[in-house]
Each structure stands twice: as C-alpha cells, then as structure tokens.
Write an enzyme that holds these catalytic residues in place. Structure first.
Site, PDB file in Angstrom:
ATOM      1  N   HIS A   1       0.919  -1.029  -0.075  1.00 37.53           N
ATOM      2  CA  HIS A   1       0.030   0.090   0.132  1.00 37.53           C
ATOM      3  C   HIS A   1       1.038   1.428   0.059  1.00 37.53           C
ATOM      4  O   HIS A   1       1.034   2.083   1.144  1.00 37.53           O
ATOM      5  CB  HIS A   1      -1.008  -0.008   1.183  1.00 37.53           C
ATOM      6  CG  HIS A   1      -1.968   0.978   1.289  1.00 37.53           C
ATOM      7  ND1 HIS A   1      -2.265   2.415   0.703  1.00 37.53           N
ATOM      8  CD2 HIS A   1      -3.478   0.670   1.426  1.00 37.53           C
ATOM      9  CE1 HIS A   1      -3.514   2.632   1.008  1.00 37.53           C
ATOM     10  NE2 HIS A   1      -4.077   1.693   1.266  1.00 37.53           N
TER      11      HIS A   1
ATOM     12  N   GLU B   1      -0.626   1.014  -5.782  1.00 38.51           N
ATOM     13  CA  GLU B   1      -0.455   0.305  -5.055  1.00 38.51           C
ATOM     14  C   GLU B   1      -0.511  -1.274  -5.786  1.00 38.51           C
ATOM     15  O   GLU B   1      -1.602  -1.620  -6.131  1.00 38.51           O
ATOM     16  CB  GLU B   1      -1.632  -0.008  -3.753  1.00 38.51           C
ATOM     17  CG  GLU B   1      -1.702   1.584  -2.958  1.00 38.51           C
ATOM     18  CD  GLU B   1      -3.246   1.511  -2.551  1.00 38.51           C
ATOM     19  OE1 GLU B   1      -3.626   0.181  -2.027  1.00 38.51           O
ATOM     20  OE2 GLU B   1      -3.884   2.412  -2.403  1.00 38.51           O
TER      21      GLU B   1
END
Length: 311
Positions: free
Chosen positions: A179, A285
C-alpha cells in the site's frame, strides 16, 4: 551503509538514500542527507511499515502528520502491508470475512530476522507468524502462516519483497498488496502512466467496471480504482506536468494496481489524516486483490516491487 536497530523500528542508511520514520528523525535525516548525499529508510516493527524513504534530503513517501505511531492503529502512510485480505470480504463465507479491513499484517508486530549489506545495497528481513498476532485475530483467521518481508535500499531505488508460507495442515486463501503512499508536491499536477486501456473497478462509482482510454490517470476527485491484470511492465508516476521528475514501478507477481486518493470529503472523515493532506499524496499500490491466491500446505508464494526515483 548501515542498519540501526531502535526499540520500535530499524533504520537503513545508504550513501545515496535512507529509510526512517519518526518526525524528529525525518527532519534530522533530511539535513544530514543534504550534507552527505546519503539516503535512508525506516521500517517500524509494527506492521513492518516503511514510513520514510529519504533521498538526498528529499522525502519520497507520504506519512500523515496525524498518523498514529504508537501501535494503537495502523500507520497512515509509508508502505503498509495488506494481508490476507484487501478491504472487507464481500462474501460472508470467505475465510477472511471476520478480519478487519486490509487484514492483520499492518496491525501486528514483526520481528527483525537479519540485516544484510554489500557494496551496492543495504537490506533488512522481518518476519511475522501466527504466534505473533493477537488472540482475537487468530480466532478470526486461525491459520498457521509465516510472512518474510525484505526491504532493500539502493541509491535512488527501494525494493520490497514479501514471501507467504502456508504452515497449516490445510490450504488457505489470501490476498496481498503493498500500500504505497507517494509524497506529491501537488496532486493536481500528478499523472500515472501505463494504465490506459485496462479494465478497472471504480469503487467510488458503485464498483462499476470501466476502461480509461486516456494515456495518463489524473487525480481530480475522489479516486479509488482497482486496475485488473495490468500487463504493463513499468508503471510511471509523474510528479510534474513536464514528466521529468517521478517514480517508475516494477512489479513481481502482483497483477493488479490500486490507485487511491481520498480527496476532500473522505480526508475530512479520517481521524488520522489532515484535511488538506490529500493534496500532497497519492497511493499507487501493486497487489493481488481482484481474486484470491490459494496456497497449499508447505507451499510458499512470493511477490514484490522495485520503485526507482528519477529526480
């Protein structure tokens, strides 16, 4: 090149870059890197979250000034690890359905396994097993597993690799994602290249499936997209309209890419995110999140990313 082990984190320092995370250290690191042309990086044991990547005085990762860094909540920024699920499972019968959003890795304490240095890079390896997660999380997902996370710092390059091993007696399903929060001077001037003509799930538009025909993805409103089965070898994140400064992202075994910016309303609703910080960040991500990986007992699955900064 060196590795410094502190109580709550480990700091990597390289002749050209660094990785670290408390605000006071980030400021000091910036000054030192300007003077020495060094780089540094910091990885908290909580979540194995990379919270800073400082390249010669320039911070490349976004970390909210309101982020919790005391282990009471997932760190808002840097590079949290999403495992074994992305968001909440839509199917109540899924093995991961009882788990919190983004799973257990980012809210569990990893241990330092080893550090390695050579003439070109410095790296650390951290581990998380089922015995290290909380009792409530083990109850919600009673699987025996091992995560090995390796962070490698070179001059202008940050590499993160994740290995998942099934140590249980039965198969289990999981998702994984890195992330990444990029620090952005002005999100209105940012563009992402390499995602055109690829189907994506638009989470802010009732999960409708769309295709973006534009060469660049630009952030002009709340954005939360899952680009599916991305074939592009290199995805580029341009920080300016002249396309000179930015990042190149290369993925290993992570077929999907999520692009996220909370924009105005969502930013105001997040307790660990300042109202105007959406202007200085974007998440691009890499992950395997459009379906699940099925891992048999004794098997391992590997993934990773290489991020190169181009000033």
């Amino acid at each position: 090149m060196s590795v410094k082990v502190l109580k709550d984190k480990v700091i990597l320092e390289h002749a050209g870059s660094s990785v670290e995370s408390t605000l006071s250290y980030r400021a000091l690191s910036s000054i030192c890197c300007e003077l020495t042309n060094c780089s540094s990086s910091s990885v908290y044991f909580y979540g194995a979250t990379v919270t800073s990547w400082n390249y010669r005085g320039k911070e490349l990762l976004f970390l909210s000034k309101k982020s919790f860094l005391d282990g009471t909540k997932a760190i808002r920024g840097g590079i949290p690890i999403v495992f074994p699920q992305f968001a909440k499972a839509s199917d109540p019968s899924a093995e991961t359905a009882a788990l919190p959003q983004h799973g257990i890795a980012r809210i569990s304490n990893f241990e330092l396994l080893e550090d390695l240095t050579d003439n070109e890079s410095v790296s650390v390896k951290l581990g998380l097993g089922d015995s290290q997660i909380s009792e409530s999380l083990r109850k919600d997902w009673p699987k025996k597993f091992k995560l090995i996370y390796t962070v490698t710092l070179k001059d202008g390059t940050l590499k993160t690799d994740l290995t998942v091993t099934n140590e249980d007696s039965t198969p289990f399903d999981f998702q994984a994602l890195l992330h990444v929060y990029y620090s952005v001077p002005d999100v209105s001037k940012l563009s992402v290249e390499g995602l055109n003509n690829i189907s994506y799930i638009d989470k802010v538009n009732n999960y409708a499936t769309s295709i973006d025909n534009d060469q660049f993805v630009k952030i002009t409103q709340s954005t939360d997209r899952i680009y599916l089965n991305v074939p592009t070898e290199i995805v580029k994140i341009h920080l300016s309209e002249d396309l000179k400064e930015g990042f190149s992202l290369q993925r290993n075994n992570l077929k999907d890419i999520v692009v996220w910016n909370p924009w105005i309303d969502t930013a105001k609703s997040l307790p660990d995110f300042d109202d105007d910080e959406y202007k200085q960040m974007v998440c691009v991500e890499p992950g395997h999140v459009s379906d699940y990986v099925n891992l048999k007992p004794g098997e391992s699955w590997e993934c990773g990313q290489i991020i190169e900064y181009k000033p």
